[in-house]
Design a protein around this motif. Sequence first.
Motif, PDB file in Angstrom:
ATOM      1  N   GLY A  38       0.834  -1.200   0.000  1.00  0.00           N
ATOM      2  CA  GLY A  38       0.000   0.000   0.000  1.00  0.00           C
ATOM      3  C   GLY A  38       0.865   1.245   0.000  1.00  0.00           C
ATOM      4  N   ARG A  39       0.263   2.348  -0.410  1.00  0.00           N
ATOM      5  CA  ARG A  39       1.005   3.601  -0.460  1.00  0.00           C
ATOM      6  C   ARG A  39       1.309   4.085   0.959  1.00  0.00           C
ATOM      7  NH1 ARG A  39      -3.899   7.721  -2.333  1.00  0.00           N
ATOM      8  NH2 ARG A  39      -5.153   7.492  -0.440  1.00  0.00           N
ATOM      9  N   ASN A  40       2.151   5.098   1.068  1.00  0.00           N
ATOM     10  CA  ASN A  40       2.435   5.698   2.374  1.00  0.00           C
ATOM     11  C   ASN A  40       1.141   6.196   3.005  1.00  0.00           C
ATOM     12  OD1 ASN A  40       5.197   5.303   2.222  1.00  0.00           O
ATOM     13  ND2 ASN A  40       5.597   7.294   1.273  1.00  0.00           N
ATOM     14  N   GLY A  41       0.968   5.886   4.284  1.00  0.00           N
ATOM     15  CA  GLY A  41      -0.223   6.309   4.999  1.00  0.00           C
ATOM     16  C   GLY A  41      -1.399   5.365   4.885  1.00  0.00           C
ATOM     17  N   ALA A  42      -1.227   4.237   4.193  1.00  0.00           N
ATOM     18  CA  ALA A  42      -2.339   3.300   4.003  1.00  0.00           C
ATOM     19  C   ALA A  42      -2.663   2.524   5.271  1.00  0.00           C
ATOM     20  CB  ALA A  42      -2.033   2.329   2.867  1.00  0.00           C
ATOM     21  N   GLY A  43      -1.700   2.457   6.204  1.00  0.00           N
ATOM     22  CA  GLY A  43      -1.937   1.730   7.449  1.00  0.00           C
ATOM     23  C   GLY A  43      -1.100   0.479   7.623  1.00  0.00           C
ATOM     24  N   LYS A  44      -0.095   0.299   6.783  1.00  0.00           N
ATOM     25  CA  LYS A  44       0.708  -0.931   6.815  1.00  0.00           C
ATOM     26  C   LYS A  44       1.482  -1.068   8.125  1.00  0.00           C
ATOM     27  CE  LYS A  44       3.218   0.069   3.221  1.00  0.00           C
ATOM     28  NZ  LYS A  44       2.761   1.474   3.132  1.00  0.00           N
ATOM     29  N   THR A  45       2.261  -0.050   8.466  1.00  0.00           N
ATOM     30  CA  THR A  45       3.070  -0.118   9.679  1.00  0.00           C
ATOM     31  C   THR A  45       2.193  -0.137  10.923  1.00  0.00           C
ATOM     32  OG1 THR A  45       4.983   0.941   8.630  1.00  0.00           O
ATOM     33  CG2 THR A  45       4.861   1.052  11.030  1.00  0.00           C
ATOM     34  N   THR A  46       1.092   0.596  10.895  1.00  0.00           N
ATOM     35  CA  THR A  46       0.159   0.566  12.021  1.00  0.00           C
ATOM     36  C   THR A  46      -0.361  -0.849  12.245  1.00  0.00           C
ATOM     37  OG1 THR A  46      -0.509   2.864  11.678  1.00  0.00           O
ATOM     38  CG2 THR A  46      -2.042   1.449  12.875  1.00  0.00           C
ATOM     39  N   THR A  47      -0.699  -1.532  11.152  1.00  0.00           N
ATOM     40  CA  THR A  47      -1.163  -2.925  11.258  1.00  0.00           C
ATOM     41  C   THR A  47      -0.071  -3.809  11.832  1.00  0.00           C
ATOM     42  OG1 THR A  47      -2.648  -2.632   9.364  1.00  0.00           O
ATOM     43  CG2 THR A  47      -2.028  -4.886   9.935  1.00  0.00           C
ATOM     44  N   LEU A  48       1.132  -3.661  11.325  1.00  0.00           N
ATOM     45  CA  LEU A  48       2.243  -4.501  11.769  1.00  0.00           C
ATOM     46  C   LEU A  48       2.527  -4.297  13.262  1.00  0.00           C
ATOM     47  CD1 LEU A  48       4.092  -6.367   9.923  1.00  0.00           C
ATOM     48  CD2 LEU A  48       5.876  -4.691  10.357  1.00  0.00           C
ATOM     49  N   LEU A  49       2.569  -3.046  13.689  1.00  0.00           N
ATOM     50  CA  LEU A  49       2.878  -2.759  15.092  1.00  0.00           C
ATOM     51  C   LEU A  49       1.758  -3.197  16.029  1.00  0.00           C
ATOM     52  CD1 LEU A  49       4.613   0.743  14.812  1.00  0.00           C
ATOM     53  CD2 LEU A  49       5.686  -1.500  15.103  1.00  0.00           C
ATOM     54  N   THR A  50       0.537  -3.215  15.529  1.00  0.00           N
ATOM     55  CA  THR A  50      -0.572  -3.705  16.344  1.00  0.00           C
ATOM     56  C   THR A  50      -0.473  -5.219  16.506  1.00  0.00           C
ATOM     57  OG1 THR A  50      -1.960  -1.907  15.517  1.00  0.00           O
ATOM     58  CG2 THR A  50      -3.068  -3.730  16.623  1.00  0.00           C
ATOM     59  N   ILE A  51      -0.144  -5.928  15.437  1.00  0.00           N
ATOM     60  CA  ILE A  51       0.065  -7.368  15.537  1.00  0.00           C
ATOM     61  C   ILE A  51       1.204  -7.668  16.503  1.00  0.00           C
ATOM     62  CG2 ILE A  51       0.771  -9.437  14.260  1.00  0.00           C
ATOM     63  CD1 ILE A  51      -0.604  -8.178  11.786  1.00  0.00           C
ATOM     64  N   ALA A  52       2.249  -6.854  16.452  1.00  0.00           N
ATOM     65  CA  ALA A  52       3.406  -7.063  17.327  1.00  0.00           C
ATOM     66  C   ALA A  52       3.079  -6.813  18.792  1.00  0.00           C
ATOM     67  CB  ALA A  52       4.559  -6.160  16.895  1.00  0.00           C
ATOM     68  N   GLY A  53       2.037  -6.018  19.057  1.00  0.00           N
ATOM     69  CA  GLY A  53       1.695  -5.684  20.431  1.00  0.00           C
ATOM     70  C   GLY A  53       2.185  -4.320  20.855  1.00  0.00           C
ATOM     71  N   ASP A  54       2.728  -3.548  19.916  1.00  0.00           N
ATOM     72  CA  ASP A  54       3.248  -2.220  20.240  1.00  0.00           C
ATOM     73  C   ASP A  54       2.155  -1.160  20.244  1.00  0.00           C
ATOM     74  OD1 ASP A  54       5.613  -0.883  20.986  1.00  0.00           O
ATOM     75  OD2 ASP A  54       5.773   0.039  19.007  1.00  0.00           O
ATOM     76  N   LEU A  55       1.041  -1.437  19.550  1.00  0.00           N
ATOM     77  CA  LEU A  55      -0.122  -0.549  19.549  1.00  0.00           C
ATOM     78  C   LEU A  55      -1.338  -1.332  20.028  1.00  0.00           C
ATOM     79  CD1 LEU A  55       0.303   1.284  16.099  1.00  0.00           C
ATOM     80  CD2 LEU A  55       0.907   2.152  18.371  1.00  0.00           C
ATOM     81  N   THR A  56      -2.267  -0.637  20.656  1.00  0.00           N
ATOM     82  CA  THR A  56      -3.467  -1.279  21.205  1.00  0.00           C
ATOM     83  C   THR A  56      -4.633  -1.101  20.248  1.00  0.00           C
ATOM     84  OG1 THR A  56      -2.726  -0.841  23.461  1.00  0.00           O
ATOM     85  CG2 THR A  56      -5.056  -1.329  23.155  1.00  0.00           C
ATOM     86  N   PRO A  57      -5.311  -2.186  19.869  1.00  0.00           N
ATOM     87  CA  PRO A  57      -6.454  -2.059  18.956  1.00  0.00           C
ATOM     88  C   PRO A  57      -7.607  -1.297  19.596  1.00  0.00           C
ATOM     89  CG  PRO A  57      -5.738  -4.357  19.162  1.00  0.00           C
ATOM     90  CD  PRO A  57      -5.036  -3.585  20.229  1.00  0.00           C
ATOM     91  N   GLN A  58      -8.364  -0.611  18.756  1.00  0.00           N
ATOM     92  CA  GLN A  58      -9.621  -0.007  19.193  1.00  0.00           C
ATOM     93  C   GLN A  58     -10.767  -1.009  19.086  1.00  0.00           C
ATOM     94  OE1 GLN A  58     -10.013   3.431  16.670  1.00  0.00           O
ATOM     95  NE2 GLN A  58      -8.405   4.581  17.713  1.00  0.00           N
ATOM     96  N   GLY A  59     -10.581  -2.013  18.229  1.00  0.00           N
ATOM     97  CA  GLY A  59     -11.588  -3.042  18.052  1.00  0.00           C
ATOM     98  C   GLY A  59     -11.023  -4.210  17.295  1.00  0.00           C
ATOM     99  N   GLY A  60     -11.722  -5.360  17.357  1.00  0.00           N
ATOM    100  CA  GLY A  60     -11.268  -6.545  16.666  1.00  0.00           C
ATOM    101  C   GLY A  60     -10.308  -7.365  17.506  1.00  0.00           C
ATOM    102  N   THR A  61      -9.820  -8.450  16.921  1.00  0.00           N
ATOM    103  CA  THR A  61      -8.925  -9.365  17.638  1.00  0.00           C
ATOM    104  C   THR A  61      -7.661  -9.623  16.836  1.00  0.00           C
ATOM    105  OG1 THR A  61      -9.984 -11.325  16.686  1.00  0.00           O
ATOM    106  CG2 THR A  61     -10.840 -10.529  18.803  1.00  0.00           C
ATOM    107  N   VAL A  62      -6.585  -9.886  17.566  1.00  0.00           N
ATOM    108  CA  VAL A  62      -5.300 -10.273  16.984  1.00  0.00           C
ATOM    109  C   VAL A  62      -4.826 -11.520  17.708  1.00  0.00           C
ATOM    110  CG1 VAL A  62      -2.886  -9.645  16.624  1.00  0.00           C
ATOM    111  CG2 VAL A  62      -4.671  -7.902  16.394  1.00  0.00           C
TER     112      VAL A  62
END
Length: 231
Positions: A38-62
């Motif tokens: 995805g292009r810059n800002g699409a949410g790729k790194t945010t997704t990766l860091l959430t899977i890693a546990g570095d960011l907390t989800p607002q909803g859903g499960t990992v």
Amino acid sequence: MSSPAVLVSGLTVGFHGVPVVRDLDLEVHPGEVVALLGRNGAGKTTTLLTIAGDLTPQGGTVSVAGDARRRRLHQRARRGLGLLTEERCVFMDLTGHENLKLGQGDPRRALAFFPELEPHLSKRAGLLSGGQQQMLALARILAGRPRVLLADELSLGLAPLVVERLLAAIRNAAQDGAAVLLVEQHVALALEAADRAYVLADGRIALTDTAATLLTRADDIARAYLGAEAV
């Protein structure tokens, strides 16, 4: 097929209450490399860091390695997750050998992935080239035989031959049973290394298919990058 080592369902995550990723579903099985594009800002790194546990989800499960509880990065790392960020994940004031000893695996196994590092292990990591630093960081992770490997923009600023070596090592890790999720700006490189891929657009999955099929859908990928709905 085996159960997914990474299973993301309905993931929503963002910053200050503003979602960056919305209702995202994604899975990675042991033994495969999956690219997240995805292009810059699409949410790729945010997704990766959430899977890693570095960011907390607002909803859903990992779920990582069968554990769907909310875990921090250090907890998931102890359960077999390895994270390679776009920054050089090395301790600059320590030697290469000291960096390898900080990992969860045998330094000798690390050198089996990148034997070209051996003559440089007595140097401080800060004196190594960017490519050598990234090899050192990846070697340290792979020596610990991760069950899940998350790699974010590993090609950033590196020469093509170095990137080929890094991607080959990641493919070898998958062949040994690791589940690999690869975030990469270079679409062709990522698809050549991957088995499957997801294309993000504005925080949502716009396309998903096998990597071989997506290599033939350049126009659809371009539309996703431009924010238009793919066909």
